[in-house]
Design a protein around this motif. Sequence first.
Motif, PDB file in Angstrom:
ATOM      1  N   GLY A 202     -94.818  25.590  14.464  1.00 12.85           N
ATOM      2  CA  GLY A 202     -93.449  24.491  14.739  1.00 12.85           C
ATOM      3  C   GLY A 202     -93.777  22.971  14.590  1.00 12.85           C
ATOM      4  N   ALA A 203     -94.994  22.594  14.012  1.00  7.76           N
ATOM      5  CA  ALA A 203     -95.217  21.342  13.692  1.00  7.76           C
ATOM      6  C   ALA A 203     -95.486  21.249  11.816  1.00  7.76           C
ATOM      7  CB  ALA A 203     -97.218  22.026  14.105  1.00  7.76           C
ATOM      8  N   GLU A 204     -95.439  21.928  11.550  1.00  5.77           N
ATOM      9  CA  GLU A 204     -95.346  22.373   9.745  1.00  5.77           C
ATOM     10  C   GLU A 204     -94.194  21.349   9.263  1.00  5.77           C
ATOM     11  OE1 GLU A 204     -94.540  26.549   7.805  1.00  5.77           O
ATOM     12  OE2 GLU A 204     -96.915  27.129   9.552  1.00  5.77           O
ATOM     13  N   ALA A 205     -93.334  21.258   9.469  1.00  8.28           N
ATOM     14  CA  ALA A 205     -91.704  20.615   9.101  1.00  8.28           C
ATOM     15  C   ALA A 205     -92.906  19.125   9.074  1.00  8.28           C
ATOM     16  CB  ALA A 205     -90.746  20.361   9.307  1.00  8.28           C
ATOM     17  N   ALA A 206     -92.906  18.735  10.374  1.00 13.65           N
ATOM     18  CA  ALA A 206     -93.370  17.272  10.472  1.00 13.65           C
ATOM     19  C   ALA A 206     -94.332  16.785   9.689  1.00 13.65           C
ATOM     20  CB  ALA A 206     -93.826  16.821  12.259  1.00 13.65           C
ATOM     21  N   VAL A 207     -95.629  17.925   9.873  1.00 11.86           N
ATOM     22  CA  VAL A 207     -97.325  17.432   8.378  1.00 11.86           C
ATOM     23  C   VAL A 207     -96.597  17.328   7.535  1.00 11.86           C
ATOM     24  CG1 VAL A 207     -99.433  18.660   8.267  1.00 11.86           C
ATOM     25  CG2 VAL A 207     -98.489  18.387  10.782  1.00 11.86           C
ATOM     26  N   ARG A 208     -95.842  18.162   7.102  1.00 15.07           N
ATOM     27  CA  ARG A 208     -95.246  18.223   5.154  1.00 15.07           C
ATOM     28  C   ARG A 208     -95.103  17.144   5.171  1.00 15.07           C
ATOM     29  NH1 ARG A 208     -90.866  18.953   2.959  1.00 15.07           N
ATOM     30  NH2 ARG A 208     -90.061  19.468   4.593  1.00 15.07           N
ATOM     31  N   ILE A 209     -94.174  16.512   5.920  1.00 14.68           N
ATOM     32  CA  ILE A 209     -92.959  15.376   5.361  1.00 14.68           C
ATOM     33  C   ILE A 209     -94.813  14.403   5.900  1.00 14.68           C
ATOM     34  CG2 ILE A 209     -91.640  13.476   6.353  1.00 14.68           C
ATOM     35  CD1 ILE A 209     -90.440  15.327   4.661  1.00 14.68           C
ATOM     36  N   ALA A 210     -95.515  14.046   6.506  1.00  9.53           N
ATOM     37  CA  ALA A 210     -95.964  13.090   7.267  1.00  9.53           C
ATOM     38  C   ALA A 210     -97.327  13.302   5.798  1.00  9.53           C
ATOM     39  CB  ALA A 210     -96.579  13.224   8.657  1.00  9.53           C
ATOM     40  N   THR A 211     -97.545  14.081   5.577  1.00 12.31           N
ATOM     41  CA  THR A 211     -98.754  14.101   4.432  1.00 12.31           C
ATOM     42  C   THR A 211     -98.007  14.144   2.674  1.00 12.31           C
ATOM     43  OG1 THR A 211     -98.838  16.874   4.400  1.00 12.31           O
ATOM     44  CG2 THR A 211    -100.068  15.389   5.401  1.00 12.31           C
ATOM     45  N   LEU A 212     -96.864  13.282   2.872  1.00 12.54           N
ATOM     46  CA  LEU A 212     -96.297  12.981   0.746  1.00 12.54           C
ATOM     47  C   LEU A 212     -96.896  11.788   0.942  1.00 12.54           C
ATOM     48  CD1 LEU A 212     -92.902  15.244   1.514  1.00 12.54           C
ATOM     49  CD2 LEU A 212     -95.017  15.533   0.665  1.00 12.54           C
ATOM     50  N   GLY A 213     -96.865  11.003   1.250  1.00 11.01           N
ATOM     51  CA  GLY A 213     -97.899   9.455   1.080  1.00 11.01           C
ATOM     52  C   GLY A 213     -96.062   8.792   0.564  1.00 11.01           C
ATOM     53  N   PRO A 214     -97.091   8.525  -0.937  1.00 14.43           N
ATOM     54  CA  PRO A 214     -95.792   7.585  -1.706  1.00 14.43           C
ATOM     55  C   PRO A 214     -94.624   9.287  -2.157  1.00 14.43           C
ATOM     56  CG  PRO A 214     -98.367   6.912  -2.509  1.00 14.43           C
ATOM     57  CD  PRO A 214     -98.131   9.122  -1.300  1.00 14.43           C
ATOM     58  N   ASP A 215     -94.545   9.851  -2.582  1.00 10.54           N
ATOM     59  CA  ASP A 215     -93.763  10.872  -2.641  1.00 10.54           C
ATOM     60  C   ASP A 215     -92.563  10.971  -1.197  1.00 10.54           C
ATOM     61  OD1 ASP A 215     -94.838  10.950  -5.289  1.00 10.54           O
ATOM     62  OD2 ASP A 215     -96.109  12.675  -4.896  1.00 10.54           O
ATOM     63  N   THR A 216     -93.113  10.405  -0.371  1.00 14.66           N
ATOM     64  CA  THR A 216     -92.178  11.190   0.843  1.00 14.66           C
ATOM     65  C   THR A 216     -90.563  10.476   0.465  1.00 14.66           C
ATOM     66  OG1 THR A 216     -93.926   9.823   2.260  1.00 14.66           O
ATOM     67  CG2 THR A 216     -92.069  10.247   3.449  1.00 14.66           C
ATOM     68  N   PRO A 217     -89.707  12.061   0.726  1.00 15.30           N
ATOM     69  CA  PRO A 217     -88.129  10.979   0.376  1.00 15.30           C
ATOM     70  C   PRO A 217     -87.628  10.501   1.441  1.00 15.30           C
ATOM     71  CG  PRO A 217     -88.132  13.939   1.312  1.00 15.30           C
ATOM     72  CD  PRO A 217     -89.934  12.638   1.908  1.00 15.30           C
ATOM     73  N   THR A 218     -85.928   9.770   1.530  1.00 10.77           N
ATOM     74  CA  THR A 218     -85.785   9.272   2.502  1.00 10.77           C
ATOM     75  C   THR A 218     -84.381  10.458   2.518  1.00 10.77           C
ATOM     76  OG1 THR A 218     -85.314   7.664   4.278  1.00 10.77           O
ATOM     77  CG2 THR A 218     -84.482   7.672   1.508  1.00 10.77           C
ATOM     78  N   GLY A 219     -83.841  10.206   4.371  1.00 13.41           N
ATOM     79  CA  GLY A 219     -82.700  10.885   4.758  1.00 13.41           C
ATOM     80  C   GLY A 219     -82.723  12.268   4.751  1.00 13.41           C
ATOM     81  N   THR A 220     -83.718  12.968   4.266  1.00 16.05           N
ATOM     82  CA  THR A 220     -83.649  14.666   4.754  1.00 16.05           C
ATOM     83  C   THR A 220     -83.596  15.019   5.907  1.00 16.05           C
ATOM     84  OG1 THR A 220     -86.322  15.003   4.877  1.00 16.05           O
ATOM     85  CG2 THR A 220     -84.770  14.424   2.917  1.00 16.05           C
ATOM     86  N   VAL A 221     -83.214  16.129   6.192  1.00 10.42           N
ATOM     87  CA  VAL A 221     -82.961  17.350   7.437  1.00 10.42           C
ATOM     88  C   VAL A 221     -83.685  17.867   7.275  1.00 10.42           C
ATOM     89  CG1 VAL A 221     -82.039  17.387   9.772  1.00 10.42           C
ATOM     90  CG2 VAL A 221     -80.988  15.476   8.430  1.00 10.42           C
ATOM     91  N   THR A 222     -85.420  18.945   7.422  1.00 14.89           N
ATOM     92  CA  THR A 222     -85.447  19.780   7.318  1.00 14.89           C
ATOM     93  C   THR A 222     -86.126  20.518   8.473  1.00 14.89           C
ATOM     94  OG1 THR A 222     -87.491  18.870   6.307  1.00 14.89           O
ATOM     95  CG2 THR A 222     -86.282  19.294   5.313  1.00 14.89           C
ATOM     96  N   ASP A 223     -86.992  21.866   7.930  1.00 10.76           N
ATOM     97  CA  ASP A 223     -87.336  22.800   8.812  1.00 10.76           C
ATOM     98  C   ASP A 223     -88.450  23.022   8.141  1.00 10.76           C
ATOM     99  OD1 ASP A 223     -86.263  24.969   7.689  1.00 10.76           O
ATOM    100  OD2 ASP A 223     -85.133  25.534   9.713  1.00 10.76           O
ATOM    101  N   ARG A 224     -89.066  23.796   8.713  1.00  8.27           N
ATOM    102  CA  ARG A 224     -90.479  24.722   8.023  1.00  8.27           C
ATOM    103  C   ARG A 224     -89.293  25.867   6.882  1.00  8.27           C
ATOM    104  NH1 ARG A 224     -92.589  29.088   9.635  1.00  8.27           N
ATOM    105  NH2 ARG A 224     -91.410  30.519  11.646  1.00  8.27           N
TER     106      ARG A 224
END
Length: 230
Positions: A202-224
Amino acid sequence: MTTTLITGGNRGLGHEIARRLVQAGQTVWIGARDAGNGRKAADRLGAGFVQLDVTDDASVDAAVETLRARVGHLDILINNAGILGEVTAPEDMTADQIRHVYETNVFGLVRVTHAFLPLLRKATAPSVVNVTSGLGSFTLTHDPERVESQYPLAAYGSSKSAVTMLTTQYARTIPDVRFNAVDPGQTATEFTGHIGHSVEEGAEAAVRIATLGPDTPTGTVTDRAGTLPW
């Protein structure tokens, strides 16, 4: 070092996200209404703790001042705090029952986001991660093959539809901060009656987005698994 605040981070999904981000080397702050439970969770994880009730302006403002004094900026805000509310058939739902859920899941998210934006804007690559749900997806709640179609949760589901739309609106209009929504799916925590996949999944999607750093996109809606249909 990345500084991250997680609302409702003292248990369940928020606790697991916090654990993983601490493990990834981030400085994590857990926000929780209950100071005792929040501090215990923070101590277990090696995280910081700040008392934060997302439904209370004074509590949110005090949390902002605490992080301003202790850290001076905020790299990532994870709006995880949420409630299910009463499980009532839609035809029997009252305005007060819906209002109670929206106060935390929607108005709380807006309150916290608005209050922390100045601290986020002091970061190099600020990011906001909003925890939504497939129960707010028009597509998934009409698909008989999906578990989301089996639960007529009008208050909770519609609150998460609002979370997703708020995320996209923030992303469109605030270009200097990245905004993304993540769906943990049906995760086996106290929130779901311990039904569903593991809290690690359950935590995978949030952890992925939170660890992308400068490569973080914007406006996405994702699950794992990838993009979440709406």
